[in-house]
Enzyme design. Structure first.
Site, PDB file in Angstrom:
ATOM      1  N   GLN A 246       0.837  -1.199   0.000  1.00 47.26           N
ATOM      2  CA  GLN A 246       0.000   0.000   0.000  1.00 47.26           C
ATOM      3  C   GLN A 246       0.874   1.251   0.000  1.00 47.26           C
ATOM      4  O   GLN A 246       1.575   1.534   0.969  1.00 47.26           O
ATOM      5  CB  GLN A 246      -0.914   0.009   1.240  1.00 47.26           C
ATOM      6  CG  GLN A 246      -1.798   1.234   1.366  1.00 47.26           C
ATOM      7  CD  GLN A 246      -2.494   1.291   2.718  1.00 47.26           C
ATOM      8  OE1 GLN A 246      -2.141   0.551   3.630  1.00 47.26           O
ATOM      9  NE2 GLN A 246      -3.468   2.161   2.849  1.00 47.26           N
ATOM     10  N   GLY A 247       0.856   2.017  -1.088  1.00 46.04           N
ATOM     11  CA  GLY A 247       1.653   3.221  -1.213  1.00 46.04           C
ATOM     12  C   GLY A 247       0.847   4.470  -0.939  1.00 46.04           C
ATOM     13  O   GLY A 247       0.441   5.178  -1.871  1.00 46.04           O
TER      14      GLY A 247
ATOM     15  N   SER B 210       1.283   6.589   2.601  1.00 50.64           N
ATOM     16  CA  SER B 210       2.033   7.523   3.447  1.00 50.64           C
ATOM     17  C   SER B 210       3.296   8.025   2.751  1.00 50.64           C
ATOM     18  O   SER B 210       3.957   7.295   2.007  1.00 50.64           O
ATOM     19  CB  SER B 210       2.426   6.851   4.763  1.00 50.64           C
ATOM     20  OG  SER B 210       1.287   6.541   5.525  1.00 50.64           O
TER      21      SER B 210
ATOM     22  N   GLU C 195      -9.389  -1.601   5.832  1.00 53.37           N
ATOM     23  CA  GLU C 195      -8.229  -1.892   6.673  1.00 53.37           C
ATOM     24  C   GLU C 195      -8.618  -1.915   8.144  1.00 53.37           C
ATOM     25  O   GLU C 195      -8.299  -2.854   8.867  1.00 53.37           O
ATOM     26  CB  GLU C 195      -7.148  -0.829   6.441  1.00 53.37           C
ATOM     27  CG  GLU C 195      -5.936  -0.985   7.335  1.00 53.37           C
ATOM     28  CD  GLU C 195      -4.959   0.172   7.191  1.00 53.37           C
ATOM     29  OE1 GLU C 195      -3.769  -0.052   7.440  1.00 53.37           O
ATOM     30  OE2 GLU C 195      -5.383   1.289   6.848  1.00 53.37           O
TER      31      GLU C 195
END
Length: 378
Positions: A123-124, A126, A241
């Site tokens: 997951q990109g 932050s 999530e």
């Protein structure tokens, strides 16, 4: 909120419990690389038996389980002390987002390899200066030849060093308001224009990573939800999530507390009034976490999507787990920091709980604004 299981739900619980008992994978290896491959093989076995992605619709390879069945399954996994699947980010976030917002071609291409753990996802979201304020991210996406060129940096990216695909949020329109100029991409990590650098944690592990994009290419086929709609797609990702924490986390913390209580009794400290008070506070907190998660599940059953209550479960779980490991350290004294000690590892790893998956401060803001209706912070 009715906590009584139906006959069908009890039968489902017994089926899950029996399968996990018969197919328990055994203890995980110690080495980080071997542990990941162990979990990957475990996920393949789960998938072959129809247990991977049980929340997904049957037409996409899932089990079409009800929300109650999903909660039962997660609880039984925690109770059986089996490891999580390797591709947890793909199962909990990537797959559900593709199902909700993806094209039929994307569903056909991506979903099965997520379930089988053939292709790992990360997951990109932050960035170094865009953690709590995600919409301020600076990674740029510029149109080029039927696709996009990506330039920027992501950080705290779990399993990026193992991933084939990255759920990537980037700024595609720098002139638009910050929430409106974002687009959601599925980016192939196997490009020379992408560099992954591990971040070594206090435990010695390198689960998290930095990613540097230096002109990485993503075709239009891998754009999810439409250009400029990345914020809405990202919210779907984050809701899934945090909805995945829930009652299973309460089971896990309660199981760990039982282990700690056994240790306390072995040390002859069961009569210590301060320790007894801290155990009582933990027990109360764990039950509050469990009932709060069930309340959130009830709300989700009414509206069909996870709500902000998942942020409360994440916040409380972090508090409980950190408090529990701190009590273990007080009981063990210097032994709690001995190299190779299981409790030492738990103590050090728990420090990440209030950071990963959204910091505690971010969780508090979400609860204040979306659940309690208080004025926005800014």
């Amino acid at each position: 909120m009715d906590l009584t299981l139906t006959t069908e739900e009890e039968a489902f619980r017994d089926q899950v419990r029996a399968w996990l008992k018969e197919h328990h994978p055994g203890p995980e290896p110690d080495r980080e690389e071997a542990k990941f491959e162990f979990r990957r093989d475990w996920q393949r076995r789960l998938h072959e038996a129809g247990w991977a992605g049980i929340s997904w619709p049957k037409e996409y390879g899932g089990r079409g389980a009800t929300l109650i069945e999903q909660a039962i399954f997660s609880e039984e996994m925690a109770r059986a002390k089996v490891p999580p699947p390797a591709n947890v980010l793909g199962l909990v976030m990537g797959g559900p987002v593709v199902i909700a917002h993806g094209t039929e071609g994307q569903k056909e291409r991506f979903l099965e390899p997520i379930l089988s753990a053939e292709e790992i996802w990360c997951q990109g979201f932050s960035e170094p200066e865009s953690g709590s304020d995600l919409a301020s991210l600076k990674t740029k996406a510029v149109r080029e030849n039927g696709g996009w060129r990506l330039t920027g940096q992501k950080v705290w990216t779990t399993f990026a060093h193992e991933a084939k695909w990255c759920m990537l949020l980037a700024r595609s329109d720098p002139e638009a308001p910050k929430h409106k100029g974002l687009t959601y991409f599925i980016c192939d990590m196997e490009q020379d224009e992408i560099e992954v650098r591990p971040l070594r944690q206090i435990t010695g592990e390198t689960e998290f990573n930095e990613i540097f994009f230096e002109g990485a290419y993503v075709s239009d086929e891998n754009l999810v939800g439409g250009e400029g709609n990345g914020w809405n797609v990202a919210i779907t990702t984050l809701m899934h999530e945090r909805a995945g924490i829930g009652a299973a986390s309460a089971i896990q913390v309660r199981r760990d507390l039982d282990e700690l209580i056994a240790l306390i009794n072995e040390r002859g400290l069961g009569g210590d009034p301060v320790i007894r008070q801290r155990i009582a506070e933990l027990k109360i907190g764990i039950e509050a976490l469990r009932f709060g998660a069930l309340r959130a599940l009830t709300q989700q059953m009414k509206v069909g999507i996870p709500g902000p209550e998942g942020s409360l479960a994440k916040w409380e779980w972090a508090n409980m787990n950190q408090s529990l490991t701190e009590l273990a350290a007080d009981v063990l004294g210097p032994e709690a920091l001995e190299p190779g000690s299981d409790w030492a590892y738990r103590l050090l790893r728990s420090r990440a709980n209030s950071i990963e998956g959204g910091t505690t401060d971010v969780m508090k803001n979400i609860i204040a604004e979306r659940a309690l209706g208080l004025p926005r912070l800014r």
